[in-house]
Design an enzyme around this catalytic site. Sequence first.
Site, PDB file in Angstrom:
ATOM      1  CE  LYS A 111      -3.015  -8.527  -4.592  1.00 46.32           C
ATOM      2  NZ  LYS A 111      -3.403  -7.535  -3.546  1.00 46.32           N
ATOM      3  CD  GLU A 135       8.715  -2.671   8.145  1.00 46.90           C
ATOM      4  OE1 GLU A 135       7.977  -3.655   7.952  1.00 46.90           O
ATOM      5  OE2 GLU A 135       9.248  -2.038   7.225  1.00 46.90           O
ATOM      6  CG  PHE A 173      -0.232   0.422   2.505  1.00 49.05           C
ATOM      7  CD1 PHE A 173      -0.034   1.773   2.801  1.00 49.05           C
ATOM      8  CD2 PHE A 173       0.272  -0.516   3.394  1.00 49.05           C
ATOM      9  CE1 PHE A 173       0.633   2.169   3.959  1.00 49.05           C
ATOM     10  CE2 PHE A 173       0.944  -0.138   4.540  1.00 49.05           C
ATOM     11  CZ  PHE A 173       1.129   1.215   4.818  1.00 49.05           C
ATOM     12  CB  SER A 197       4.733  -7.321   5.624  1.00 43.73           C
ATOM     13  OG  SER A 197       3.833  -8.306   5.181  1.00 43.73           O
ATOM     14  CB  CYS A 213      10.586  -0.256   2.676  1.00 47.44           C
ATOM     15  SG  CYS A 213      11.248   0.383   1.139  1.00 47.44           S
ATOM     16  CD  GLU A 252      -5.458  -6.107   0.205  1.00 45.62           C
ATOM     17  OE1 GLU A 252      -4.542  -5.970  -0.626  1.00 45.62           O
ATOM     18  OE2 GLU A 252      -5.385  -6.871   1.184  1.00 45.62           O
TER      19      GLU A 252
HETATM   20  P1  NAD Z   1       1.600  -6.666   2.911  1.00 42.81           P
HETATM   21  O1  NAD Z   1       2.639  -7.729   2.964  1.00 42.81           O
HETATM   22  O2  NAD Z   1       0.500  -6.700   3.894  1.00 42.81           O
HETATM   23  O3  NAD Z   1       0.888  -6.667   1.467  1.00 42.81           O
HETATM   24  C1  NAD Z   1       1.637  -6.659   0.276  1.00 42.81           C
HETATM   25  C2  NAD Z   1       0.846  -7.356  -0.827  1.00 42.81           C
HETATM   26  O4  NAD Z   1       0.676  -8.733  -0.480  1.00 42.81           O
HETATM   27  C3  NAD Z   1      -0.557  -6.788  -1.038  1.00 42.81           C
HETATM   28  O5  NAD Z   1      -0.823  -6.749  -2.414  1.00 42.81           O
HETATM   29  C4  NAD Z   1      -1.463  -7.783  -0.328  1.00 42.81           C
HETATM   30  O6  NAD Z   1      -2.729  -7.890  -0.916  1.00 42.81           O
HETATM   31  C5  NAD Z   1      -0.701  -9.092  -0.468  1.00 42.81           C
HETATM   32  N1  NAD Z   1      -0.905  -9.990   0.680  1.00 42.81           N
HETATM   33  C6  NAD Z   1      -1.132  -9.645   1.966  1.00 42.81           C
HETATM   34  N2  NAD Z   1      -1.241 -10.733   2.746  1.00 42.81           N
HETATM   35  C7  NAD Z   1      -1.084 -11.799   1.932  1.00 42.81           C
HETATM   36  C8  NAD Z   1      -1.081 -13.208   2.149  1.00 42.81           C
HETATM   37  N3  NAD Z   1      -1.263 -13.729   3.361  1.00 42.81           N
HETATM   38  N4  NAD Z   1      -0.888 -14.024   1.100  1.00 42.81           N
HETATM   39  C9  NAD Z   1      -0.685 -13.514  -0.134  1.00 42.81           C
HETATM   40  N5  NAD Z   1      -0.685 -12.188  -0.409  1.00 42.81           N
HETATM   41  C10 NAD Z   1      -0.876 -11.333   0.608  1.00 42.81           C
HETATM   42  O7  NAD Z   1       2.388  -5.273   2.960  1.00 42.81           O
HETATM   43  P2  NAD Z   1       1.799  -3.808   3.125  1.00 42.81           P
HETATM   44  O8  NAD Z   1       1.329  -3.620   4.524  1.00 42.81           O
HETATM   45  O9  NAD Z   1       0.875  -3.489   2.007  1.00 42.81           O
HETATM   46  O10 NAD Z   1       3.125  -2.927   2.905  1.00 42.81           O
HETATM   47  C11 NAD Z   1       4.005  -2.545   3.928  1.00 42.81           C
HETATM   48  C12 NAD Z   1       5.202  -3.459   3.989  1.00 42.81           C
HETATM   49  O11 NAD Z   1       5.907  -3.449   2.749  1.00 42.81           O
HETATM   50  C13 NAD Z   1       6.237  -3.008   5.032  1.00 42.81           C
HETATM   51  O12 NAD Z   1       6.710  -4.143   5.712  1.00 42.81           O
HETATM   52  C14 NAD Z   1       7.347  -2.390   4.193  1.00 42.81           C
HETATM   53  O13 NAD Z   1       8.623  -2.412   4.784  1.00 42.81           O
HETATM   54  C15 NAD Z   1       7.304  -3.253   2.981  1.00 42.81           C
HETATM   55  N6  NAD Z   1       7.931  -2.585   1.857  1.00 42.81           N
HETATM   56  C16 NAD Z   1       9.169  -3.021   1.472  1.00 42.81           C
HETATM   57  C17 NAD Z   1       9.813  -2.393   0.436  1.00 42.81           C
HETATM   58  C18 NAD Z   1      11.181  -2.843  -0.004  1.00 42.81           C
HETATM   59  O14 NAD Z   1      11.615  -2.412  -1.054  1.00 42.81           O
HETATM   60  N7  NAD Z   1      11.870  -3.685   0.731  1.00 42.81           N
HETATM   61  C19 NAD Z   1       9.208  -1.312  -0.230  1.00 42.81           C
HETATM   62  C20 NAD Z   1       7.934  -0.899   0.202  1.00 42.81           C
HETATM   63  C21 NAD Z   1       7.303  -1.543   1.246  1.00 42.81           C
END
Ligand code: NAD
Length: 497
Positions: A174, A382, A150, A227, A282, A177
Amino acid sequence: MTTQVKHYIAGEFTTGTGSKVIEVTNPANNSVIAKVNAATEAEVDQAIASAKEAFKTWKEVPVSERARVMLRYQHLLKENHDEIATILAKETGKTFEDAKGDVWRGIEVAEHACNVASLLMGETVENVARNIDTYSYTQPLGVCAGITPFNFPAMIPLWMFPLAIACGNTFILKPSEQDPMTPQRLVELFEEAGAPKGVLQLIHGDKTAVDKLLSDEAIKAISFVGSVGVGQYIYKTGTDNLKRVQAFAGAKNHCVIMPDANKQQVINNMVGASVGAAGQRCMAISVAVFVGEAKEWIPEIKEALAKVRPGLWDDKDAAYGPVISPAAKQRVLSLIEQGKQEGADCVLDGSDFTVEGYESGNWVGPTMFTNVTTEMSIYKEEIFGPVLCCMEADSLDEAITLVNNSPYGNGTSIFTASGGAARKYQHEIEVGQVGINVPIPVPLPFFSFTGWKGSFYGDQHAYGKQAVRFYTETKTITSRWFDEGSVSGPNMSINLK
Ligand code: NAD
């Protein structure tokens, strides 16, 4: 009025038939601003089938024509920059300035994709044996997929699909959401740039859609950003299904502050890098490590942070916006509480912050802890909120050991006036992106985004040359052409003669 967010499947924008409806909210007051019907398995199947079919023709489109689509696309993104940033600010709560930065960092990758012909160049050696030449081509993989978080709904999708598609692949996006309207606008503009139908597909949804992408044999490569737990799941499941996977995950980024640094630079940079974007980056600096006498600046950093005022996306004086959801706010508040209970000093507490008239929003004020230790939850987790943890070290060596013991390795920085200290830090630190007097060292797209350790699972990173390697296969050709009448006898060895 709520907007209906659309999928883009087989070249058509559609609301879909899924019965699960996901609400998109304004994080400043949690009112519903849009709805999206999560894609059904059948709709994901349809997107995959269409992307597979489109690959047959797209891979044959000359590279200069593919580059021209990217040239038109980056131009359209620039023309619509402020409009995209407005959509983004409304669904994420980011300030308009910050939202514009999110869009711009994505545009830079789209610009880079215009150079695809040079990036795809293979290697050639003439006369590897008598009359024999060897040369290599880079060819696309097929259907690739991207799953995005997000916190950068423009930049991160743009890390992925322009380069993947410029390389000759087709792509299924994808997005998160929680803020799907920005990616929808990016996809509309891609169609307007003249991309043939089927080359890019957009499906909204959650785990159901992701699991379908992870298991379908037609998907050759998966790019994920999100994450840690989900990143590990995506990497393990995707590679188990014999796919190429790059998974960028969470982080805990340290800034080491040496006593010879410029104090005012340190104070100004710490404020923006720690609580900017409500800490939902991040590459945010969430831990400041003060070496020796630099710790005397801690009260002034606290004073500067105390002046920071969050607010609405269109409030020009607001420093940052709300966090994305009530659940995200609850998580941040509970970690702040744990920090207090585990013995850290909460010298600035933003737990009770609110904005007048928007009391139901997901606000967290700037927060700062001192006397933090590596055993505390606020250090280990984090937080992804506007919280700075301050730690102390007696020497640069001690600071380096502290940072290297962290399981994460996304970004780090050092503030110093000493070339020797900076050189030692950049050489010894086990983190993939290092800033020297630069707090958030996100590389521009001609480099790659090179997180390490628990912040990245995979081999090739996002954008730059590494992304081109990720989205292509190398084909190496060994070729011999005979002179008229010079046919040689049988060669029974494997040596080239
Ligand atoms: P998230 O992991 O909750 O969601 C990321 C994506 O995965 C979304 O599209 C979501 O729909 C999908 N998803 C969520 N749960 C899932 C599951 N159980 N099975 C399959 N797909 C699933 O992450 P978020 O909260 O949207 O974003 C924040 C996180 O992203 C933070 O931890 C941040 O550090 C990380 N991030 C990392 C970088 C990097 O380059 N390392 C860059 C930006 C964000």
